[in-house]
Design a protein around this motif. Structure first.
Motif, PDB file in Angstrom:
ATOM      1  N   LYS B  41       0.829  -1.216   0.000  1.00  0.00           N
ATOM      2  CA  LYS B  41       0.000   0.000   0.000  1.00  0.00           C
ATOM      3  C   LYS B  41       0.860   1.261   0.000  1.00  0.00           C
ATOM      4  O   LYS B  41       0.616   2.188  -0.770  1.00  0.00           O
ATOM      5  N   SER B  42       1.864   1.276   0.881  1.00  0.00           N
ATOM      6  CA  SER B  42       2.722   2.463   0.936  1.00  0.00           C
ATOM      7  C   SER B  42       3.487   2.633  -0.366  1.00  0.00           C
ATOM      8  O   SER B  42       3.665   3.747  -0.856  1.00  0.00           O
ATOM      9  N   THR B  43       3.931   1.513  -0.924  1.00  0.00           N
ATOM     10  CA  THR B  43       4.610   1.571  -2.222  1.00  0.00           C
ATOM     11  C   THR B  43       3.680   2.183  -3.256  1.00  0.00           C
ATOM     12  O   THR B  43       4.072   3.073  -4.011  1.00  0.00           O
ATOM     13  N   MET B 153      -3.011  10.147   1.227  1.00  0.00           N
ATOM     14  CA  MET B 153      -2.866   9.913   2.666  1.00  0.00           C
ATOM     15  C   MET B 153      -2.476   8.463   2.912  1.00  0.00           C
ATOM     16  O   MET B 153      -3.189   7.540   2.535  1.00  0.00           O
ATOM     17  N   ASP B 154      -1.323   8.268   3.548  1.00  0.00           N
ATOM     18  CA  ASP B 154      -0.843   6.918   3.849  1.00  0.00           C
ATOM     19  C   ASP B 154      -1.080   6.633   5.326  1.00  0.00           C
ATOM     20  O   ASP B 154      -0.309   7.058   6.173  1.00  0.00           O
ATOM     21  N   GLU B 155      -2.138   5.916   5.611  1.00  0.00           N
ATOM     22  CA  GLU B 155      -2.501   5.571   6.987  1.00  0.00           C
ATOM     23  C   GLU B 155      -2.384   6.766   7.928  1.00  0.00           C
ATOM     24  O   GLU B 155      -1.682   6.701   8.937  1.00  0.00           O
ATOM     25  N   PRO B 156      -3.075   7.862   7.636  1.00  0.00           N
ATOM     26  CA  PRO B 156      -2.853   9.088   8.417  1.00  0.00           C
ATOM     27  C   PRO B 156      -3.277   8.966   9.876  1.00  0.00           C
ATOM     28  O   PRO B 156      -2.819   9.734  10.709  1.00  0.00           O
TER      29      PRO B 156
HETATM   30 MG   LIG Z   1       2.524   1.166   4.909  1.00  0.00          MG
END
Ligand SMILES: [Mg+2]
Ligand SMILES: Nc1ncnc2c1ncn2[C@@H]1O[C@H](COP(=O)(O)OP(=O)(O)O)[C@@H](O)[C@H]1O
Lengths: 284, 255
Positions: B41-43, B153-156
């Motif tokens: 997901k972050s990628t 937004m990455d897991e904000p």
């Molecule tokens: Mg992540």
């Protein structure tokens, strides 16, 4: 459960068991705490005064021979002679000039090279091994070389201090840059900050604690090297004064000189603490 | 401005992380991406915003970003990414400094976003003095200051405790109600996904592939914490993810 335990026959409760209320209720014994030494402000001065008093007592009662160690009062006398004759100012001026020039140039160059190593691949590959190879050489050993290169005068003395402070600053600086939080750099890039802006606003401030720490080490090394360099062909300077006193076996002057150096070191360290408190006030 | 992700695949050396991802993020909508941890997901979000280059596939912006947008694709990070040596105000001015805008405009933009995130009283405070929730509000204010076209937004909310998370979720909902921003919202928390997403994309375990895309038609403002319909959707999502999460959990990090 409590009933069956306290009611067990043949197992009387010993005297040193924790206080037991009716129904077997006891307070939980405290097991935490400790392992957190705290500075107590009055202990250090007290310790210092006690040591000096003991030393004075030993000297005045003949336990300590004046040949081995002069009495504190004598050292104080030598020191006040030094002040009154105006020589202290002269020695200090010579020493401080060398120290300030050498340290300032060494630290500045060290930060520049450290930043280059921290940011760019070619300087990193070129200088990192070189620094690692030269840093452990005691610069005092190079003093004869410096004298040949820079002359017996101020040049070789300043150069010694410069080299001595250069290497720890390089290592501290690139170490600080290597430890910058990648996420902060990524944040800067994600907002399209320029490379210069990222270096100035993100990388250098996060390396600042490491750089200040490096300055502390570099300053101590500089003072050590200052004295070593002044012991070779210097007319004025605390180092020259200490050397002369040693040659004349004037131990009272020798200790007065050494104490001056110690105070100088303390002042430098205090100044760096002040700088840390000011520049790093954002730290948690 | 819409974002379109087409046939996106990515790998790190031999580690395949994402496989053939197709997502469209329409203007004014929040697309949530959920998936077990380590699925990429972050990628994915780093690729979407151009912080990394995809091995295959493309990411396109369709249409123009809004007038006055200084940074169309703007991130909000899980760890807030605030500079500890700058005050709240300084952290926001950081992202405005390089742009050709006047001092007055910078000041008015800062005042404006601080007002919108109800942070006006904290302008001169350092991050260390703020709670996690407040730090993330500052990061949101910083993102709004550049007038983004799409918020990434990455897991904000993942670094926050559950009460703070509820509060910030409400904030994000009311912010969306007012501003109708476009967002790609990564999370592993299904409740966040069903509360904030107009569309929820479910990824499989690594290599991340799209398993399912679920549209949720209830308007954001009407999604109550205890709504049975949301609970049904959340359960449905969990059933899809359960197997993936179970296997992902046993996957070696470097295999
Ligand atoms: Mg992540
Ligand atoms: N820069 C990188 N280099 C090598 N491997 C990476 C890198 N970033 C992430 N990975 C690997 O890719 C996989 C997916 O990571 P990530 O995208 O962070 O997952 P998620 O955010 O879904 O938990 C993980 O196995 C991780 O170890």
């Amino acid at each position: 459960m409590t009933d069956s335990v306290s009611g067990t026959a043949g197992a009387p409760i010993t005297d040193d068991a924790p206080a037991t209320e009716a129904g077997g209720r006891r307070s939980v014994p405290f097991r935490g705490g400790g392992f957190a030494p705290k500075p107590v402000w009055y202990v250090a001065p007290l310790m210092f005064v006690a040591l000096v008093l003991l030393w004075e007592f030993g000297s005045s009662n003949g336990y300590i021979s004046p040949l081995v160690l002069p009495a504190p009062t004598e050292v104080l006398g030598a020191f006040s002679d030094l002040v009154r004759s105006g020589m202290l100012a002269k020695h200090l001026q010579a020493s401080l000039t060398r120290l300030v020039i050498g340290f300032a140039c060494g630290a500045t160059l060290g930060v520049l090279v450290g930043v280059a190593i921290g940011l760019y691949s070619i300087p990193r590959s070129a200088f990192k091994p070189l620094v690692a190879a030269i840093f452990p050489i005691p610069k005092i050993a190079l003093l004869p070389l410096f004298i040949i290169w820079f002359g017996i005068g101020e040049g070789s003395k300043v150069a010694t201090i410069l080299f001595g402070s250069f290497f720890p600053m390089v290592i501290a600086t690139y170490g600080g840059i290597d430890a910058v939080d990648r996420n902060l750099i990524r944040m800067g890039q994600s907002f399209n900050l320029s490379r210069v802006a990222i270096v100035r606003n993100i990388i250098l401030p996060s390396a600042l604690p490491a750089i200040l720490n490096g300055m502390r080490i570099a300053a101590s090394i500089s003072i050590i090297l200052l004295v070593a360099a002044e012991m070779i062909g210097a007319e004025y300077g605390i180092g020259a004064y200490v050397l002369l006193a040693g040659n004349l076996m004037a131990t009272d002057q020798l200790i007065a000189g050494v104490a001056t150096l110690s105070i100088l070191g303390l002042i430098v360290s205090w100044l760096i603490s002040l700088a840390e408190r000011y520049f790093l006030r954002w730290r948690a | 401005m819409d974002l379109e992700i087409r046939n996106l695949s990515h790998h790190y050396d031999k580690l395949e992380v994402l496989r053939d991802i197709n997502i469209t993020i329409p203007s004014g909508q929040v697309v949530c991406v959920v998936g077990p941890s380590g699925c990429g997901k972050s990628t994915l979000i780093r690729l979407i915003g151009g912080l990394e280059q995809p091995a295959e596939g493309e990411i396109n912006q369709i249409g123009e970003p809004p007038q006055g947008s200084l940074n169309p694709l703007t991130y909000i990070f899980q760890d807030f990414a605030l500079l500890p040596w700058r005050t709240v105000e300084g952290n926001i001015s950081l992202v405005l400094e390089g742009h050709p805008i006047s001092r007055e405009e910078v000041a008015s933009r800062i005042a404006n976003v601080l007002d919108r995130t109800r942070l006006s009283d904290f302008a001169h405070v350092y991050p260390k003095q703020l709670s996690g929730g407040m730090k993330q509000r500052v990061a949101i204010a910083r993102a709004l200051a550049v007038n983004p076209a799409v918020l990434l937004m990455d897991e904000p909310l993942s670094a926050l405790d559950s009460q703070t998370r509820e509060l910030l979720m409400d904030d994000l909902v009311s912010l969306w109600e007012r501003e109708r921003f476009t967002a790609c919202y990564i999370t592993h928390n299904l409740n966040e996904a069903v509360r904030l997403g107009h569309r929820v994309v479910v990824l499989s375990r690594r290599p991340g592939e799209i398993r399912e895309t679920v549209d949720i038609d209830i308007p954001l403002s009407e999604r109550k914490v205890d709504s049975p319909e949301l609970a049904r959707t959340q359960t449905k999502l969990w059933e899809m993810m359960r197997e993936e999460a179970l296997t992902a959990d046993r996957q070696l990090a470097d295999a």
